[in-house]
Design a protein around this motif. Structure first.
Motif, mmCIF file in Angstrom:
data_model
loop_
_atom_site.group_PDB
_atom_site.id
_atom_site.type_symbol
_atom_site.label_atom_id
_atom_site.label_comp_id
_atom_site.label_asym_id
_atom_site.label_seq_id
_atom_site.Cartn_x
_atom_site.Cartn_y
_atom_site.Cartn_z
ATOM 1 N N VAL A 24 -11.221 4.970 3.459
ATOM 2 C CA VAL A 24 -9.930 5.574 3.113
ATOM 3 C C VAL A 24 -9.230 4.755 2.030
ATOM 4 N N PHE A 25 -9.237 3.432 2.213
ATOM 5 C CA PHE A 25 -8.560 2.575 1.232
ATOM 6 C C PHE A 25 -9.256 2.627 -0.128
ATOM 7 N N LYS A 26 -10.592 2.686 -0.081
ATOM 8 C CA LYS A 26 -11.342 2.773 -1.335
ATOM 9 C C LYS A 26 -10.984 4.065 -2.083
ATOM 10 N N GLY A 313 2.996 3.076 7.160
ATOM 11 C CA GLY A 313 4.333 3.683 7.085
ATOM 12 C C GLY A 313 5.030 3.340 5.784
ATOM 13 N N LEU A 314 4.921 2.056 5.400
ATOM 14 C CA LEU A 314 5.538 1.611 4.160
ATOM 15 C C LEU A 314 4.873 2.277 2.958
ATOM 16 N N GLY A 315 3.536 2.402 3.036
ATOM 17 C CA GLY A 315 2.789 3.023 1.936
ATOM 18 C C GLY A 315 3.230 4.460 1.686
ATOM 19 N N MET A 319 4.758 5.619 -1.797
ATOM 20 C CA MET A 319 4.153 6.713 -2.564
ATOM 21 C C MET A 319 5.147 7.834 -2.790
ATOM 22 N N ASP A 320 5.960 8.094 -1.782
ATOM 23 C CA ASP A 320 6.995 9.122 -1.937
ATOM 24 C C ASP A 320 7.986 8.720 -3.040
ATOM 25 N N PHE A 557 -2.250 7.627 4.109
ATOM 26 C CA PHE A 557 -1.470 6.658 4.887
ATOM 27 C C PHE A 557 -1.045 7.232 6.237
ATOM 28 N N LYS A 558 -0.720 8.492 6.252
ATOM 29 C CA LYS A 558 -0.307 9.131 7.506
ATOM 30 C C LYS A 558 -1.466 9.155 8.497
ATOM 31 N N GLU A 559 -2.641 9.500 7.986
ATOM 32 C CA GLU A 559 -3.824 9.534 8.846
ATOM 33 C C GLU A 559 -4.166 8.135 9.360
#
Length: 624
Positions: A24-26, A313-315, A319-320, A557-559
Motif C-alpha cells: 500500500v505504501f509503495k 489518520g494524519l495522512g 492529503m485532504d 490511508f483510510k484502509e
C-alpha cells in the motif's frame, strides 16, 4: 466481533500485515510521485505560457487604449479625442467655406443700381441709354424736315439758292450719318440689353445657389454633426463598457500569477507526505524482526501499530489539505481562465458589430456600426457639397467670362457717341455757312432761326447725350468692375473651399483607415487573447485527475487505519495489554518533517497528545 490475536499465530499475521502495508505504501508513493510530476507539468505549462499570456493581455490593453483615444475625450480642457478633433476641424473648415460665400448680400447690394433703377418703373439703369436715342431721333427728324423744305426754297431761289442747296444737302447728309451712328449704338445697346438680361438671370441663380448652400446645406450639415456627436457619445459609452469588460476579463491574469506561487508549497507538502510514508514504511519493516516472546518487544510492536493508526489518520488530513491547496491554486487558475475565456467570447459577441467590424465595411460606407455611421454620413455629404460648390463656381465663371459682352458693347456705344460728336462739330461749320447763304436768299428769315435752332438742338443733344452716357458708363463700369473683383475673389475662395473639402475628405479617409486598422488590431488582439487563454486553459483541463489521485491516497490511508485498528485491537486483547497508549517518539520525528503552517496546524489538531509548535500562518517554506 473483534478477532483475538493469539501469540501462536501472531507472527504470521504480522508478516501478512507488513507485506500488505508495504504494498500500500509503495503504491501510495508512486501515486504521490505521479502527482508531483503531474502538478509540475501543469504548473510548468502555465508558467511557460504566462509571459506570453501577459504579453497578449498588455497588447490587448494597448490596442484598447489606442481605440478609446479615437473616441473618448481626455480630461484636458482642449484635448479632444482624435475623431472629435477631425470632425471639429472638418466642421470649422466647412464653416469657413460658408463664410467665404457671405458676399452674396454684398453682390446684391453692389449691383442694385446696376441691375435695377430706383425709379418707379424699375427699369434697368442701363436702358436709360435707349432713351437718349429717342430724344436725338426727334431732333434729327425735325432737322431733316427743315432741310427738305430748305431745298425747295433753294430751288425756287435759282442761282441765289444754289449755295444754300449745297448746305441743306450737307445738313441732310450729316443728319443721316448721325442717324446711322445711332443705329449702330442702338444695336450695341440692344446687345447690351440682352447681355444684361442674361447677367441678371445669372446673378439671381448665383445668389439662389449661394443661399441654398449657405442655408439648406448648412442646416443639413448641422443636423449631421449633431447626429455624429450623439453617435460619438454612444460609442464613448460603449467603449467604456468594453474597457470595463476587458479589465474584468484580464484581471484574473494577475490572480493567476499569485496562485502560481503555491506550486512550491504544494509540491513540498506532497514530498513531505512521501517522506512520512517512507519513514512509516521503515518503521513497519521492524515488525517482521520483532520478538513477540519478549514483553518489551511486544510493547514496541503495539507502539508501531499505534503509530500507524495515527499516521494513517494524519495522512488523510494532509492529503485532504493538499487537494484543497490544489483547488485553491491549480483549480482556481483553471476557473479563472475559463471565466476569462467566457468573458472575452461574450465581449466579442455582445459588441459586434457595434465596435468589432472590418475595415472594408468602414471604407465601403456600410451601416453596420455607429462608427461607420459617422463616416458614412460625412463621406456622403462631402461629394454633394462639392458638387454644389462646383456648380456655383461654374456660375461665377460664366458671369466673369461674359464680361467681354459688357465691355465690348459699352466700348461700341462710346465709339459711336464719339463719332457723333465729330459729326456735330461739322454742324457748327454748316451753321456759319448757312448764315452766309441766307443773306443771298429772299425769305431767308423763314428758315434762319429754325435751322439754326435745329442745328443747335442736334449739337446740344449730342453733347448732352455723350455726357450722360459717359457718366453712366463710368458708373456702370465701376459697379461691374467691383462685381468682377468680388466675383474673382469668390471664385478663388470657392476653389480653395473645394480644395479644403477635398483635403478634409482625405483626412477623413485617413482617419477611417487608422480607426479601421486600430479596430482590426484590437479585435485581433482580443481574438489572440481568447485563443491563448483557451490553449492555456485546455492544458489544465485534466487537472481534476489530480483530485482522483488524492482521493486514492486518502482511501489508502483510510484502509490502512481500518486494518491496523482492527489488528491493533486484536493484538491488545491477545497480549492482554490493558490501557496501552503507545509512545509519541515516532510521531515527534515525523512532525519535524513538516515545513508549512498548514501541516503543523493539521498535525496539532489530529495529534492532540503532542505539543506541536504551530508557528505563524504561512509558516516557513524549505525549498529543496
Amino acid at each position: 466481533m473483534q478477532e483475538v490475536i493469539q501469540s501462536k499465530n501472531v507472527k504470521g499475521r504480522v508478516i501478512e500485515l507488513v507485506d500488505w502495508l508495504d504494498c500500500v505504501f509503495k503504491n501510495s508513493i508512486e501515486v504521490l510521485n505521479g502527482m508531483i510530476e503531474h502538478t509540475g507539468f501543469l504548473y510548468g505549462q502555465i508558467s511557460d505560457r504566462l509571459p506570453l499570456l501577459e504579453e497578449k493581455v498588455d497588447n490587448t490593453a494597448k490596442e484598447m487604449e489606442s481605440l478609446t483615444d479615437f473616441f473618448i475625450e481626455n480630461n484636458s480642457e482642449h484635448n479632444f479625442s482624435k475623431v472629435t478633433r477631425v470632425v471639429n476641424d472638418f466642421k470649422t473648415k466647412i464653416e469657413q467655406v460658408y463664410s467665404s460665400l457671405s458676399a452674396r448680400d454684398e453682390i446684391s447690394s453692389m449691383l442694385e443700381g446696376f441691375l435695377l433703377n430706383n425709379s418707379n418703373d424699375e427699369q434697368a439703369r442701363i436702358l436709360q441709354v435707349l432713351q437718349l436715342i429717342k430724344e436725338l431721333e426727334s431732333v434729327l427728324n425735325q432737322l431733316h424736315i427743315l432741310s427738305i423744305n430748305a431745298n425747295i426754297v433753294a430751288f425756287k431761289s435759282g442761282n441765289n439758292g444754289a449755295g444754300f442747296k449745297v448746305i441743306s444737302d450737307e445738313i441732310n447728309n450729316l443728319s443721316q450719318k448721325i442717324k446711322d451712328r445711332y443705329r449702330v449704338i442702338e444695336n450695341n445697346i440692344k446687345s447690351l440689353h440682352n447681355w444684361h438680361g442674361n447677367f441678371t438671370t445669372g446673378i439671381k441663380q448665383l445668389v439662389s445657389e449661394e443661399e441654398k448652400i449657405a442655408l439648406d446645406y448648412r442646416n443639413k450639415l448641422e443636423s449631421i454633426f449633431n447626429n455624429i456627436f450623439n453617435a460619438l457619445y454612444d460609442i464613448s459609452e460603449k467603449l467604456k463598457e468594453v474597457t470595463d469588460s476587458i479589465n474584468k476579463a484580464i484581471n484574473p491574469v494577475y490572480d493567476i500569477i499569485i496562485l502560481l506561487q503555491n506550486q512550491d508549497i504544494i509540491r513540498q507538502n506532497v514530498e513531505n507526505l512521501i517522506k512520512i510514508i517512507g519513514k512509516t514504511r521503515k518503521e513497519v519493516s521492524y515488525l517482521k524482526k520483532a520478538d513477540l516472546t519478549d514483553p518489551v518487544e511486544i510493547e514496541k510492536v503495539f507502539d508501531v501499530l499505534t503509530f500507524l493508526t495515527d499516521v494513517s489518520g494524519l495522512g488523510q488530513k494532509l492529503m485532504d489539505n493538499i487537494i484543497n491547496q490544489l483547488y485553491d491554486s491549480l483549480f482556481a487558475i483553471q476557473n479563472r481562465l475559463e471565466n476569462m475565456e467566457k468573458r472575452l467570447e461574450r465581449l466579442m459577441e455582445n459588441n459586434s458589430p457595434d465596435l468589432f467590424f472590418s475595415i472594408s465595411d468602414l471604407e465601403s460606407g456600410g451601416m453596420t456600426s455607429k462608427i461607420s455611421f459617422i463616416f458614412h454620413k460625412l463621406m456622403d455629404f462631402i461629394p454633394r457639397l462639392n458638387r454644389k460648390l462646383s456648380c456655383l463656381l461654374e456660375e461665377y465663371l460664366k458671369l466673369v467670362d461674359g464680361s467681354s459682352g459688357f465691355f465690348n458693347n459699352m466700348d461700341g456705344i462710346e465709339n459711336g457717341f464719339n463719332e457723333i460728336i465729330t459729326i456735330s462739330d461739322w454742324f457748327c461749320k454748316i451753321k456759319l455757312l448757312a448764315k452766309i447763304e441766307f443773306t443771298k436768299m429772299e425769305n431767308r428769315n423763314i428758315f434762319t432761326g429754325a435751322i439754326e435752332k435745329a442745328i443747335d438742338d442736334v449739337i446740344n443733344t449730342s453733347n448732352r447725350n455723350n455726357r450722360i452716357y459717359t457718366d453712366l458708363k463710368n458708373e456702370l463700369e465701376d459697379e461691374y468692375g467691383q462685381f468682377l473683383n468680388l466675383a474673382n475673389g469668390n471664385i478663388e475662395s470657392i476653389r480653395k473651399a473645394i480644395q479644403i473639402i477635398e483635403e478634409s475628405e482625405e483626412e477623413l479617409k485617413l482617419s477611417i483607415k487608422l480607426i479601421g486598422s486600430t479596430v482590426e488590431d484590437f479585435r485581433s488582439a482580443v481574438l489572440v487573447l481568447v485563443k491563448e487563454v483557451a490553449e492555456v486553459n485546455g492544458n489544465i483541463k485534466n487537472a481534476f485527475a489530480l483530485k482522483e489521485d488524492g482521493q486514492k491516497i486518502i482511501a489508502y490511508f483510510k484502509e490502512v487505519k481500518e486494518e491496523v485498528d482492527k489488528f491493533k485491537n486484536g493484538y491488545l486483547i491477545g497480549f492482554k495489554l490493558n490501557n496501552q497508549k503507545g509512545s509519541n517518539d515516532r510521531l515527534n520525528d515525523l512532525v519535524n518533517e513538516f515545513t508549512s503552517y498548514l501541516e503543523r496546524k493539521t498535525a496539532s489538531e489530529e495529534l492532540s497528545d503532542l505539543n506541536i509548535d504551530v508557528g505563524s500562518e504561512g509558516g516557513e517554506l524549505t525549498l529543496f
